[in-house]
Design an enzyme around this catalytic site. Sequence first.
Site, PDB file in Angstrom:
ATOM      1  N   CYS A 121      24.555  68.869  15.908  1.00 24.70           N
ATOM      2  CA  CYS A 121      24.637  67.420  16.069  1.00 24.70           C
ATOM      3  C   CYS A 121      26.080  66.929  15.920  1.00 24.70           C
ATOM      4  CB  CYS A 121      23.747  66.724  15.044  1.00 24.70           C
ATOM      5  SG  CYS A 121      21.975  66.917  15.389  1.00 24.70           S
ATOM      6  N   CYS A 202      22.477  65.753  20.033  1.00 27.95           N
ATOM      7  CA  CYS A 202      21.889  64.949  18.954  1.00 27.95           C
ATOM      8  C   CYS A 202      23.003  64.310  18.129  1.00 27.95           C
ATOM      9  CB  CYS A 202      20.973  65.798  18.071  1.00 27.95           C
ATOM     10  SG  CYS A 202      21.760  67.232  17.314  1.00 27.95           S
TER      11      CYS A 202
END
Length: 305
Positions: A121, A202
Site C-alpha cells: 500500500c 491500495c
Amino acid sequence: MPLQQRSARSQQRTVLLVGMVVLLAALLLAVVLASVLTHGKQEVSPKMLKWKDRGTTKNLQEVILGRCYSYVLARSLELGHKDCLEIWESLKHAFIYKNPCNITSEDYQPLMELASHPIPCNKSLFWSKTNDLAHRYTKSNQNFLTLEDTLLGYMADRVSWCGDPSAPGINYESCPKRSECESNPSSVFWKMASKMFAEAACGVVQVMLNGSIEAGAFRNSSIFGSIEIFNLNPDKVSAVHIWLMHDIGGPQSESCSGHSIKRLKSILEERNFKITCEDNYRPVQLLQCVHNPDHTDCRLCTNTT
C-alpha cells in the site's frame, strides 16, 4: 507360347498397370493436398506482410529468463518461489505460432496468474508521458513502484515479441503496431498488466503527468486514462495524488487548474476518490535538476524553503 502362360502374363501386366495407376493417383492427391494446405497457410499467415514495428527481440528467451531470475533471486527475495521457466513457457505459448493480430486476454491469463504478486500500500506510482522521469524517480526512491518495477513489467520493459502461424512460429523481422491492429501481442499484454497493477493498488496512489504537453497532461486514450483509472478500487485506494511535472526550461502548457486536469479530477470524484494535485512535486523536480543544475528553474527550486 501356351495360352495359359499368355493369360497369366496378361493378368500380371494388368495388375502392374492398376498398381501404377493407384500409385500415380496417390501421388497426385498428395500434391493437391500439399498445395491446398500451403495455399491456406499463405492466406492466414501474416508473414507476407511487413509490419511497421520492430520484430521480436533477439534471444527473447534468454532475456526474459535472465530478468526473471534477477528479479526473484536478487531484487525481491520474497518472490524466490516463482518458477521462471514456467513463466517463460507461459509467455511463449501466448503468442508463438499465432496470428499477431488475433491475440486475446485469454492467451495471457496463465502468465498473469503465474507472475502476479502483491503491491504494498501507498507505493503505486502511475504515469503518462513521463516514462523516463517516473522510472528515474523510482530508481532513486524505493518507496514507490511503477508497473515496470513489478515482475511482469520488469521482464517485458522495452522488449518486443510476436508470432507467426508458419515456422518457426516467431517473427523476428517485424511486429504490428497498435495502429495496424488493436489485438497485437504488445497491446494486449500491457493492457492486462496495467489493469492488474491498478487492481492491486491500495492506500494513497500517485500519478505523474507531463504538464509540458500542449495537447494536455491527461488523455482519455492513454493507458492510465482508459484502463488504470477505471480499475482503481475506491474501497482499497484512499486518495490519488497528482504530480504535474514540467520539463526544465520547457513550456508550462498546463497547471493543476488546467482543462485536462479538471477532467481527470471529475472522473476521480465520480468514483469517490480524494484528490490532491501539485505542480512540480519538489522531490521529482530536484531529480530533474540533477541534469540541469544551473538552469533558472533549478536555482529557484534549490532556493525554495
